[in-house]
Design a protein around this motif. Structure first.
Motif, PDB file in Angstrom:
ATOM      1  N   LEU A 106     -30.069  55.119  -0.753  1.00 54.89           N
ATOM      2  CA  LEU A 106     -29.796  56.478  -0.299  1.00 54.89           C
ATOM      3  C   LEU A 106     -30.140  57.554  -1.321  1.00 54.89           C
ATOM      4  O   LEU A 106     -30.409  58.684  -0.961  1.00 54.89           O
ATOM      5  N   GLY A 107     -30.092  57.243  -2.577  1.00 56.37           N
ATOM      6  CA  GLY A 107     -30.405  58.229  -3.598  1.00 56.37           C
ATOM      7  C   GLY A 107     -29.211  59.076  -3.991  1.00 56.37           C
ATOM      8  O   GLY A 107     -28.066  58.793  -3.637  1.00 56.37           O
ATOM      9  N   PRO A 108     -29.463  60.182  -4.729  1.00 51.91           N
ATOM     10  CA  PRO A 108     -28.371  61.017  -5.252  1.00 51.91           C
ATOM     11  C   PRO A 108     -27.789  61.960  -4.197  1.00 51.91           C
ATOM     12  O   PRO A 108     -28.254  61.999  -3.063  1.00 51.91           O
ATOM     13  N   GLY A 109     -26.784  62.715  -4.622  1.00 51.82           N
ATOM     14  CA  GLY A 109     -26.191  63.729  -3.759  1.00 51.82           C
ATOM     15  C   GLY A 109     -25.149  63.222  -2.804  1.00 51.82           C
ATOM     16  O   GLY A 109     -24.840  63.881  -1.812  1.00 51.82           O
ATOM     17  N   LEU A 110     -24.562  62.075  -3.101  1.00 54.94           N
ATOM     18  CA  LEU A 110     -23.595  61.457  -2.194  1.00 54.94           C
ATOM     19  C   LEU A 110     -22.159  61.726  -2.619  1.00 54.94           C
ATOM     20  O   LEU A 110     -21.860  61.901  -3.799  1.00 54.94           O
ATOM     21  N   VAL A 111     -21.284  61.724  -1.636  1.00 51.38           N
ATOM     22  CA  VAL A 111     -19.851  61.610  -1.877  1.00 51.38           C
ATOM     23  C   VAL A 111     -19.542  60.125  -1.720  1.00 51.38           C
ATOM     24  O   VAL A 111     -19.815  59.533  -0.670  1.00 51.38           O
ATOM     25  N   TYR A 112     -19.022  59.521  -2.781  1.00 50.12           N
ATOM     26  CA  TYR A 112     -18.678  58.099  -2.759  1.00 50.12           C
ATOM     27  C   TYR A 112     -17.224  57.965  -2.333  1.00 50.12           C
ATOM     28  O   TYR A 112     -16.342  58.600  -2.907  1.00 50.12           O
ATOM     29  N   ALA A 113     -16.988  57.137  -1.327  1.00 49.78           N
ATOM     30  CA  ALA A 113     -15.649  56.968  -0.781  1.00 49.78           C
ATOM     31  C   ALA A 113     -15.359  55.488  -0.592  1.00 49.78           C
ATOM     32  O   ALA A 113     -16.268  54.699  -0.312  1.00 49.78           O
ATOM     33  N   GLY A 114     -14.098  55.135  -0.722  1.00 49.71           N
ATOM     34  CA  GLY A 114     -13.725  53.748  -0.510  1.00 49.71           C
ATOM     35  C   GLY A 114     -12.267  53.611  -0.147  1.00 49.71           C
ATOM     36  O   GLY A 114     -11.437  54.436  -0.516  1.00 49.71           O
ATOM     37  N   PHE A 115     -12.003  52.557   0.608  1.00 50.60           N
ATOM     38  CA  PHE A 115     -10.640  52.161   0.924  1.00 50.60           C
ATOM     39  C   PHE A 115     -10.304  50.934   0.080  1.00 50.60           C
ATOM     40  O   PHE A 115     -11.017  49.930   0.145  1.00 50.60           O
ATOM     41  N   SER A 116      -9.257  51.003  -0.714  1.00 47.19           N
ATOM     42  CA  SER A 116      -8.726  49.874  -1.461  1.00 47.19           C
ATOM     43  C   SER A 116      -9.825  49.152  -2.242  1.00 47.19           C
ATOM     44  O   SER A 116     -10.373  49.717  -3.187  1.00 47.19           O
ATOM     45  N   PHE A 117     -10.191  47.946  -1.873  1.00 48.14           N
ATOM     46  CA  PHE A 117     -11.240  47.207  -2.583  1.00 48.14           C
ATOM     47  C   PHE A 117     -12.526  48.032  -2.683  1.00 48.14           C
ATOM     48  O   PHE A 117     -13.221  47.982  -3.705  1.00 48.14           O
ATOM     49  N   GLY A 118     -12.848  48.790  -1.672  1.00 45.25           N
ATOM     50  CA  GLY A 118     -14.050  49.621  -1.694  1.00 45.25           C
ATOM     51  C   GLY A 118     -14.033  50.683  -2.774  1.00 45.25           C
ATOM     52  O   GLY A 118     -15.089  51.162  -3.201  1.00 45.25           O
ATOM     53  N   VAL A 119     -12.829  51.052  -3.246  1.00 44.81           N
ATOM     54  CA  VAL A 119     -12.717  52.028  -4.334  1.00 44.81           C
ATOM     55  C   VAL A 119     -13.353  51.482  -5.607  1.00 44.81           C
ATOM     56  O   VAL A 119     -13.923  52.238  -6.392  1.00 44.81           O
ATOM     57  N   THR A 120     -13.283  50.167  -5.817  1.00 48.19           N
ATOM     58  CA  THR A 120     -13.859  49.605  -7.037  1.00 48.19           C
ATOM     59  C   THR A 120     -15.354  49.895  -7.123  1.00 48.19           C
ATOM     60  O   THR A 120     -15.890  50.039  -8.216  1.00 48.19           O
ATOM     61  N   ILE A 121     -16.002  50.003  -5.999  1.00 43.54           N
ATOM     62  CA  ILE A 121     -17.434  50.322  -5.958  1.00 43.54           C
ATOM     63  C   ILE A 121     -17.629  51.836  -5.971  1.00 43.54           C
ATOM     64  O   ILE A 121     -18.415  52.372  -6.763  1.00 43.54           O
ATOM     65  N   ALA A 122     -16.907  52.531  -5.112  1.00 46.98           N
ATOM     66  CA  ALA A 122     -17.077  53.979  -4.986  1.00 46.98           C
ATOM     67  C   ALA A 122     -16.768  54.695  -6.298  1.00 46.98           C
ATOM     68  O   ALA A 122     -17.510  55.602  -6.709  1.00 46.98           O
ATOM     69  N   GLN A 123     -15.695  54.315  -6.962  1.00 48.18           N
ATOM     70  CA  GLN A 123     -15.327  54.998  -8.199  1.00 48.18           C
ATOM     71  C   GLN A 123     -16.351  54.744  -9.295  1.00 48.18           C
ATOM     72  O   GLN A 123     -16.727  55.657 -10.030  1.00 48.18           O
ATOM     73  N   ARG A 124     -16.823  53.513  -9.407  1.00 45.34           N
ATOM     74  CA  ARG A 124     -17.839  53.209 -10.426  1.00 45.34           C
ATOM     75  C   ARG A 124     -19.085  54.060 -10.201  1.00 45.34           C
ATOM     76  O   ARG A 124     -19.632  54.652 -11.134  1.00 45.34           O
ATOM     77  N   LEU A 125     -19.527  54.158  -8.957  1.00 44.92           N
ATOM     78  CA  LEU A 125     -20.721  54.939  -8.656  1.00 44.92           C
ATOM     79  C   LEU A 125     -20.501  56.431  -8.910  1.00 44.92           C
ATOM     80  O   LEU A 125     -21.367  57.106  -9.470  1.00 44.92           O
ATOM     81  N   ALA A 126     -19.347  56.940  -8.518  1.00 46.79           N
ATOM     82  CA  ALA A 126     -19.053  58.360  -8.736  1.00 46.79           C
ATOM     83  C   ALA A 126     -19.029  58.692 -10.226  1.00 46.79           C
ATOM     84  O   ALA A 126     -19.452  59.775 -10.627  1.00 46.79           O
ATOM     85  N   GLN A 127     -18.558  57.759 -11.035  1.00 48.64           N
ATOM     86  CA  GLN A 127     -18.471  58.004 -12.466  1.00 48.64           C
ATOM     87  C   GLN A 127     -19.780  57.768 -13.202  1.00 48.64           C
ATOM     88  O   GLN A 127     -19.972  58.334 -14.279  1.00 48.64           O
ATOM     89  N   THR A 128     -20.659  56.949 -12.656  1.00 41.64           N
ATOM     90  CA  THR A 128     -21.838  56.542 -13.436  1.00 41.64           C
ATOM     91  C   THR A 128     -23.176  57.007 -12.873  1.00 41.64           C
ATOM     92  O   THR A 128     -24.168  56.998 -13.603  1.00 41.64           O
TER      93      THR A 128
END
Length: 189
Positions: free
Chosen positions: A71-93
């Motif tokens: 998808l590339g840049p410019g995204l809002v990363y979102a996750g529920f529970s386990f999905g947060v482990t992915i979303a937060q890493r991407l949002a931070q990095t």
């Protein structure tokens, strides 16, 4: 309108996660919901963890990263529970993140960097007596107090995965408030 990459929880890409995404789509947002479990859903958190353990947590997280790569840049990363482990890493990095929605989980910021990235707003949502979110609450409070554009919302109750309308843990009132806050957030990014 925002472009959101929404990662499902440990029970898979359930009808409730799809309904949440559809609600955001009706508002005009583009919402991607990659199926990290390749079509499998589970009737309990324990069954989902068993599948993830057997498949490999790193394998599943790599699938999440691959979905972001497409998808590339410019995204809002979102996750529920386990999905947060992915979303937060991407949002931070990942450069270009527009925001993060961390629902029912929060990882210590230090897991993925020295500090939350400047200019990346974040919302964290969870139940005050949820045994899973309770473990993450100190990290959520630290993130909320250390980042300039961070909000923490703690709802009464103990249900985990309360925003998934297809599960017994669903809390319509808290879920509606969460959705209202998410809509406000997405309108501002």
């Amino acid at each position: 309108m925002a472009e959101v990459l929404l990662y499902h929880h440990i029970q898979g890409l359930t009808d409730g996660v799809k309904a949440f995404a559809d609600g955001l789509r009706r508002d005009g947002h583009t919402v991607h919901t990659p199926d990290l479990f390749e079509g499998r859903t589970f009737g309990s958190i324990e069954e989902g963890f068993g599948f993830a353990r057997d498949t490999g947590f790193d394998v599943i997280r790599e699938r999440g990263g691959a979905a972001a790569d497409e998808l590339g840049p410019g995204l809002v990363y979102a996750g529920f529970s386990f999905g947060v482990t992915i979303a937060q890493r991407l949002a931070q990095t990942r450069p270009g993140a527009r925001g993060a929605l961390l629902m029912e989980s929060c990882i210590p910021v230090a897991e993925f960097g020295e500090a939350w990235p400047e200019g990346v707003p974040v919302q964290i949502h969870g139940k005050e007596n949820d045994e899973f979110f309770d473990e993450d609450l100190p990290a959520a409070r630290e993130l909320a107090s250390s980042a300039a554009d961070a909000e923490l919302f703690v709802y009464p109750g103990d249900q985990h995965l309360f925003a998934d309308s297809s599960l017994d843990a669903y809390d319509p009132e808290a879920s509606a408030l969460l959705m209202e806050r998410v809509r406000t957030f997405l309108a501002s990014v």
